[in-house]
Design an enzyme around this catalytic site. Structure first.
Site, mmCIF file in Angstrom:
data_model
loop_
_atom_site.group_PDB
_atom_site.id
_atom_site.type_symbol
_atom_site.label_atom_id
_atom_site.label_comp_id
_atom_site.label_asym_id
_atom_site.label_seq_id
_atom_site.Cartn_x
_atom_site.Cartn_y
_atom_site.Cartn_z
ATOM 1 N N LYS A 44 -34.915 -22.034 23.158
ATOM 2 C CA LYS A 44 -33.608 -22.256 23.778
ATOM 3 C C LYS A 44 -32.732 -21.039 23.479
ATOM 4 O O LYS A 44 -32.885 -20.401 22.425
ATOM 5 C CB LYS A 44 -32.976 -23.525 23.174
ATOM 6 C CG LYS A 44 -31.536 -23.792 23.605
ATOM 7 C CD LYS A 44 -31.417 -24.157 25.072
ATOM 8 C CE LYS A 44 -29.948 -24.347 25.506
ATOM 9 N NZ LYS A 44 -29.827 -24.556 26.961
ATOM 10 N N CYS A 127 -26.044 -18.222 31.882
ATOM 11 C CA CYS A 127 -25.743 -19.647 31.658
ATOM 12 C C CYS A 127 -24.556 -20.032 32.538
ATOM 13 O O CYS A 127 -23.494 -19.432 32.438
ATOM 14 C CB CYS A 127 -25.408 -19.937 30.200
ATOM 15 S SG CYS A 127 -24.907 -21.668 30.017
HETATM 16 O O1 HRO Z 1 -27.404 -24.834 28.157
HETATM 17 C C1 HRO Z 1 -27.164 -24.809 29.387
HETATM 18 O O2 HRO Z 1 -26.252 -25.497 29.908
HETATM 19 C C2 HRO Z 1 -27.910 -23.935 30.287
HETATM 20 C C3 HRO Z 1 -28.200 -22.617 30.018
HETATM 21 CL CL1 HRO Z 1 -27.826 -21.875 28.534
HETATM 22 C C4 HRO Z 1 -28.836 -21.824 30.995
HETATM 23 O O3 HRO Z 1 -29.106 -20.636 30.832
HETATM 24 N N1 HRO Z 1 -29.131 -22.417 32.186
HETATM 25 C C5 HRO Z 1 -28.859 -23.699 32.435
HETATM 26 O O4 HRO Z 1 -29.156 -24.191 33.547
HETATM 27 N N2 HRO Z 1 -28.249 -24.451 31.477
#
Ligand code: HRO
Length: 308
Positions: A44, A127
Site C-alpha cells: 500500500k 491518489c
Molecule cells: O487510498 C486511497 O484512497 C487510494 C489511493 Cl492512495 C490511490 O492511489 N488510488 C485509489 O484509488 N485510492
C-alpha cells in the site's frame, strides 16, 4: 508457458501482481501475497505516519467495477521498513509504494525505505481521494520537481504510478517529463478519479467520504487503461517499461494490456473481489490463451496491437 518478465533489470517470476492498495496494507495481507502466485509484492502507498484513512463505507464493488475513497490508510513507513526484509524471503520482487500529502512527505518516506532496499519503488503521483490535495500527476512541472528530488535519494529502480490522462497533449508532456527525469518504469493507470456511483433504490451515494465521489476501478475502466498504456508505449516504446493496470478480470484482459505494450500487469478490484486465488486463475487463463494462439512467450506478442 514462461510468463516471467523483467522490469528495470529486476526479474519477476510471473508478469501478474497486485496493484498497490489491494489487500496489501497489513503484514498478514503482504505475507499472503508472498505465499500466493502473485509475481511481486506491492505495498500500500505509505506515508510518514500511520493513517486510519477516510470514514467507512469507503469501498464498494458492483457488477462492472468498484469505487473507493480509502484515503491512504497505511501503517506508516517505519512499519513497512520493518516488514520489507521478511517480504524479501518469498523469492519475488518487493515494490514499495510511497505517497504523501506534500513533497517533503515523499522524500522522507523515500529516504527511509531506500535504506531497507526494496527491489523497486513506485511513487504514487495519483491518489484521487484526499480532500484538498490534487493528484500531482496532473501537474507535470510539480511531478518533474518531485521526481528529480526523489532521484537524488532513491538508489533502487524508481517508477511512477500515474493517473489516467484523456488528451493526447497530456500523454506527450508527461512522456517527455518521464524521459527527462529518467524514471525506471511506469504503472498506468491509477483509478479513474472522482467518479460517482448512485444506488437508485436507496436514492443515495454508495460510499461515505467526500459526498460519495471516489476512484473507479474494475472492468469498466479497461478501455481507459488500455488507451493510456498504448499511448505511452507509442511515445516511449521500451525506454520506460510499462506495468498495465486497470480492468483486468481475465487472462484475455491481461493479453490486451500486453498487446498494447505492457511488460507486466497489476490487478486491484479483481483481487479484492476474489482474494489471492485470482493470481492462479489469471495465470492459467493467460497461459492457455497464448498457447491457443501459438505464442511461445510474452515478447512474441507484446506491443503488437494492429491498427486499421
Ligand atoms: O487510498 C486511497 O484512497 C487510494 C489511493 Cl492512495 C490511490 O492511489 N488510488 C485509489 O484509488 N485510492
Amino acid at each position: 508457458m514462461d510468463l516471467s518478465t523483467t522490469i528495470a533489470g529486476v526479474r519477476f517470476p510471473t508478469c501478474l501482481m497486485n496493484a498497490s492498495g489491494a489487500l496489501c496494507v497489513t503484514k498478514a495481507e503482504l505475507e499472503a501475497l508472498g505465499q500466493s502466485r502473485s509475481g511481486a509484492i506491492v505495498t500500500k502507498s505509505m506515508t510518514p505516519a500511520f493513517r486510519q484513512g477516510n470514514p467507512e463505507p469507503r469501498y464498494y464493488s458492483f457488477p462492472g467495477g468498484s469505487i473507493n475513497s480509502m484515503g491512504l490508510p497505511n501503517l506508516g513507513y517505519p512499519a513497512y521498513a520493518d516488514i520489507i526484509p521478511t517480504l524479501q524471503t518469498f523469492g519475488k520482487p518487493v515494490i514499495a509504494s510511497i505517497a504523501g500529502l506534500s513533497p517533503p512527505d515523499f522524500l522522507e518516506a523515500a529516504r527511509a525505505i531506500t535504506a531497507v532496499s526494496p527491489d523497486l519503488i513506485e511513487v504514487n503521483l495519483s491518489c484521487p481521494n484526499i480532500a484538498g490535495k490534487p493528484q500531482i500527476g496532473y501537474d507535470v512541472e510539480a511531478s518533474r520537481a518531485l521526481l528529480l528530488e526523489l532521484k537524488k535519494i532513491v538508489t533502487v529502480p524508481m517508477g511512477v504510478k500515474l493517473p489516467p490522462y484523456f488528451d493526447p497533449v497530456h500523454y506527450e508532456i508527461t512522456a517527455r517529463m518521464l524521459l527527462d527525469v529518467k524514471v525506471d518504469f511506469m504503472t498506468v493507470i491509477n483509478s479513474v478519479g472522482n467518479g460517482l456511483v448512485v444506488d437508485p433504490e436507496e436514492e443515495r451515494v454508495v460510499i461515505k467520504p467526500r459526498y460519495g465521489f471516489g476512484g473507479l476501478g474494475g472492468a469498466m475502466i479497461k478501455p481507459v487503461a488500455l488507451a493510456n498504456v498504448r499511448a505511452f508505449w507509442k511515445l516511449i516504446g521500451d525506454s520506460i517499461p510499462i506495468i498495465g493496470t486497470g480492468g483486468v478480470v481475465s487472462g484475455t484482459d491481461m493479453f490486451e494490456h500486453i498487446l498494447c505494450g505492457a511488460k507486466a500487469v497489476q490487478i486491484g478490484t479483481a483481487l479484492v473481489d476474489e482474494g489471492v486465488g485470482v493470481f492462479q486463475r489469471l495465470e492459467k487463463e493467460l497461459g492457455e490463451l497464448l498457447q491457443r494462439k501459438g505464442y511461445a512467450s510474452l515478447s512474441d506478442c507484446r506491443g503488437r496491437l494492429q491498427e486499421l
